[in-house]
Each structure stands twice: as C-alpha cells, then as structure tokens.
Design an enzyme around this catalytic site. Sequence first.
Site, PDB file in Angstrom:
ATOM      1  NE  ARG A 101      -3.910   0.553   1.816  1.00 23.23           N
ATOM      2  CZ  ARG A 101      -5.160   0.589   2.282  1.00 23.23           C
ATOM      3  NH1 ARG A 101      -5.429   1.280   3.359  1.00 23.23           N
ATOM      4  NH2 ARG A 101      -6.126  -0.072   1.693  1.00 23.23           N
ATOM      5  CG  HIS A 128      -8.227  -0.006  -3.188  1.00 24.31           C
ATOM      6  ND1 HIS A 128      -7.463  -1.114  -2.854  1.00 24.31           N
ATOM      7  CD2 HIS A 128      -8.897   0.334  -2.045  1.00 24.31           C
ATOM      8  CE1 HIS A 128      -7.655  -1.407  -1.578  1.00 24.31           C
ATOM      9  NE2 HIS A 128      -8.515  -0.552  -1.071  1.00 24.31           N
ATOM     10  CD  GLN A 131     -12.840  -1.882  -1.364  1.00 28.65           C
ATOM     11  OE1 GLN A 131     -12.083  -1.838  -0.427  1.00 28.65           O
ATOM     12  NE2 GLN A 131     -14.069  -2.397  -1.250  1.00 28.65           N
ATOM     13  CG  ASP A 223     -13.726   6.174  -1.249  1.00 31.82           C
ATOM     14  OD1 ASP A 223     -13.751   6.080  -0.007  1.00 31.82           O
ATOM     15  OD2 ASP A 223     -12.667   6.057  -1.916  1.00 31.82           O
ATOM     16  CB  CYS A 263     -14.090   1.064  -0.534  1.00 33.03           C
ATOM     17  SG  CYS A 263     -13.684   2.811  -0.383  1.00 33.03           S
ATOM     18  NE  ARG A 291     -10.198  -5.451  -0.021  1.00 36.76           N
ATOM     19  CZ  ARG A 291      -9.445  -4.461   0.467  1.00 36.76           C
ATOM     20  NH1 ARG A 291     -10.015  -3.405   1.005  1.00 36.76           N
ATOM     21  NH2 ARG A 291      -8.115  -4.501   0.371  1.00 36.76           N
TER      22      ARG A 291
HETATM   23  N1   CP Z   1     -11.259  -0.394   1.972  1.00 34.56           N
HETATM   24  C1   CP Z   1     -10.002  -0.460   2.452  1.00 34.56           C
HETATM   25  O1   CP Z   1      -9.034  -0.661   1.715  1.00 34.56           O
HETATM   26  O2   CP Z   1      -9.933  -0.316   3.802  1.00 34.56           O
HETATM   27  P1   CP Z   1      -8.596  -0.054   4.638  1.00 34.56           P
HETATM   28  O3   CP Z   1      -8.060   1.262   4.188  1.00 34.56           O
HETATM   29  O4   CP Z   1      -9.039  -0.056   6.061  1.00 34.56           O
HETATM   30  O5   CP Z   1      -7.619  -1.159   4.333  1.00 34.56           O
HETATM   31  N1  NVA Z   2     -10.086   6.585  -1.605  1.00 35.84           N
HETATM   32  C1  NVA Z   2      -9.702   6.155  -0.294  1.00 35.84           C
HETATM   33  C2  NVA Z   2      -9.908   4.685  -0.160  1.00 35.84           C
HETATM   34  C3  NVA Z   2      -9.569   4.082   1.169  1.00 35.84           C
HETATM   35  C4  NVA Z   2      -9.764   2.609   1.209  1.00 35.84           C
HETATM   36  C5  NVA Z   2      -8.250   6.525  -0.031  1.00 35.84           C
HETATM   37  O1  NVA Z   2      -7.414   6.378  -0.935  1.00 35.84           O
HETATM   38  O2  NVA Z   2      -7.934   6.978   1.069  1.00 35.84           O
END
Ligand code: CP
Ligand code: NVA
Length: 314
Positions: A101, A128, A131, A223, A263, A291
């Site tokens: 990440r 993502h 997701q 989101d 998400c 997930r």
């Molecule tokens: N939706 C998602 O990726 O959640 P987190 O940021 O908690 O991993």
């Molecule tokens: N769009 C959000 C998604 C988190 C899972 C971010 O990137 O923070």
Amino acid sequence: MRHFITLNDVRTVEFRHILELSASIKAETQRGELVRRLSGRMLAMIFEKQSLRTRVSFETGMFQLGGGSMHLGSEIGFGKRESVKDIAEVLSSMVDAIMFRSKNHESVVELAKYSSVPVINGLTDKAHPCQALADVFTMQEVFGDLRGLKLAWVGDANNVAASLLRASAKLGMRFSVAAPAKFQFKTDEVKELIGEDVTDGFEIELTDDPVKGVKDANAVYTDVWVSMGQEAEEEERKKILSPYQVNSSLMKSANKSAIFLHCLPARRGLEVTDEVMDSGQSKIVLQAENRLHAQKGLLVWLLNEANTKKILVT
Ligand code: CP
Ligand code: NVA
C-alpha cells in the site's frame, strides 16, 4: 512474473476465474474447511498508509490458507533507508509475495520491476484493484450475472472509482460517474482505464448531476471526498463535493432494489448519511468481509497458477 498492480494485469477470462475461485474458497471456508493451499508461503505487507480491512483480510487470508504474513510499516523506511531495488531483491529472496500500500503508484510499479515474486497493489493514489475485485464479487453474490447492470459512482472520481471502471469494462457493466468537473475523470484517463479488454454491455456515462447518475442504478457507490494523502485539500474538497452526498433522497432515484456500497472507511454525515449506511439497502459489511474471500482467490491464483513454484511441505 505476473503481478496485480491494476485490473489491466489480468485478462477478463482470468478475472472471472479469480472470482470463481474466490466463491468456491468462500463456500469451503463457510463449511468449516480450511484447505492449506498456501502452506509454507509467506506474504510481506508494506504499508505506507493506514489500513484496517486490507491488513486484516490479507493476514487472515494467508493464515486460513496455511501460510503466513508479516506487517512492515514505517520501520523499513521505504524510500528513505535504502533503494526500492534493494528492498525488492531482499524481500524476493525470503518471501513468496509482496502486498504494497503505497503513497505513489509509481513506487508499486518500481517495486514490481525489481521483484522476482508477485507484487499486489494494496491501494495507491491511482488504483485499488483488490477493493474492486471484492466489490464485483459482492455484486455477483447479490445479482448473479453482472452484464448490463448499472453501477453508479457518486463523488470524487478517485482510485477506487478508477478500479471499478476497469472492472465494469471487463465484466460488461454500465458505469456512471457523477462528479463535479474538478474531480471527474478526464477523457484520456477513461480511455487508458478501459484498456483493450471490453465485454459487451459495458457503457460509461460521465455527468455532474448525481440524480441523473444514479437513475435506474442497481448499485450506488461512494467513497470519502478526501482520500489519504489529500488532507491539504480537505476544505476545498468538502465544499465542492457537498452536493454529491448519498442520502435517502438520492437513493430514491436509483432502482427500487438498488444496493448501497462503500469501500470504507466512511465519513458518516459527509459523503453518506447514517440513514443510508445503516439501511436495508446497505451491503457495506458483506463488502468488507468479501475482501477476505476475494483476496484468498487472488493469492491462490497468483501463487499456485499464474506463477508456480515447487514447494514440498512435510
Ligand atoms: N477499503 C479499504 O481498503 O480499507 P482499509 O483502508 O481499512 O484497508
Ligand atoms: N479513496 C480512499 C480509499 C480508502 C480505502 C483513499 O485512498 O484513502
């Protein structure tokens, strides 16, 4: 080496196969059968940003598949302590896959360039894919075949929306994005996201009108307005995006049997109201749970099928 950095790294036939694999592994798990498909395998997880679902689902998934996982946070000093090449080569010599990440999409691409084990994108500023995989898996559980169904995105056309656009093209869904011009996809961007692999039934609609966007939708998705890394733009984003809140009144413009997806994490009272989050239409908890199941399918496909390695466990 096959990686999973965006959904364009898998062909539609492979994408469908991962979804089928995920469904059979989920059914197996729910029957109480934990098959050790990844016995002896280790997943390293690098986090440059916060996480709840991604960490817990990968960690639980590897455990249930008979393997292990490790969380690597700021202690590895990504981008500061040593080169990405050195990190990739050292991790590749000890683990079987890397989930990353990262703050910048380019870092995942660079890590994959030097890695000799599969790299999975666990969220970047651009995509993502894990997701979106879990989201279409959830929609398939609810609706069955997704061809021709309408998925309506409301709000910032962000990393999650980009991955859902790719998924919609692959599976032949109609995808609408209701966003203000400043936070809407650009035409060139849409072309790149769609890629070559398009299934009949796919349509894309870009609008600045949320009511038009959700009209006849089978699923309404939103989101946060301020993604991780965009905190400096918080005030501006909240102001421009406030007409795009998903509330009960907006949900009425969608199909009567429409579901609501997010998400998570959500900023209740901003992009979505409590009423919608906690309504009968909301599938957010199933979506989060999926997930786990979808990523188990992905891990098994990546490690046992797309990239094979002989391993003897006694
Ligand atoms: N939706 C998602 O990726 O959640 P987190 O940021 O908690 O991993
Ligand atoms: N769009 C959000 C998604 C988190 C899972 C971010 O990137 O923070």
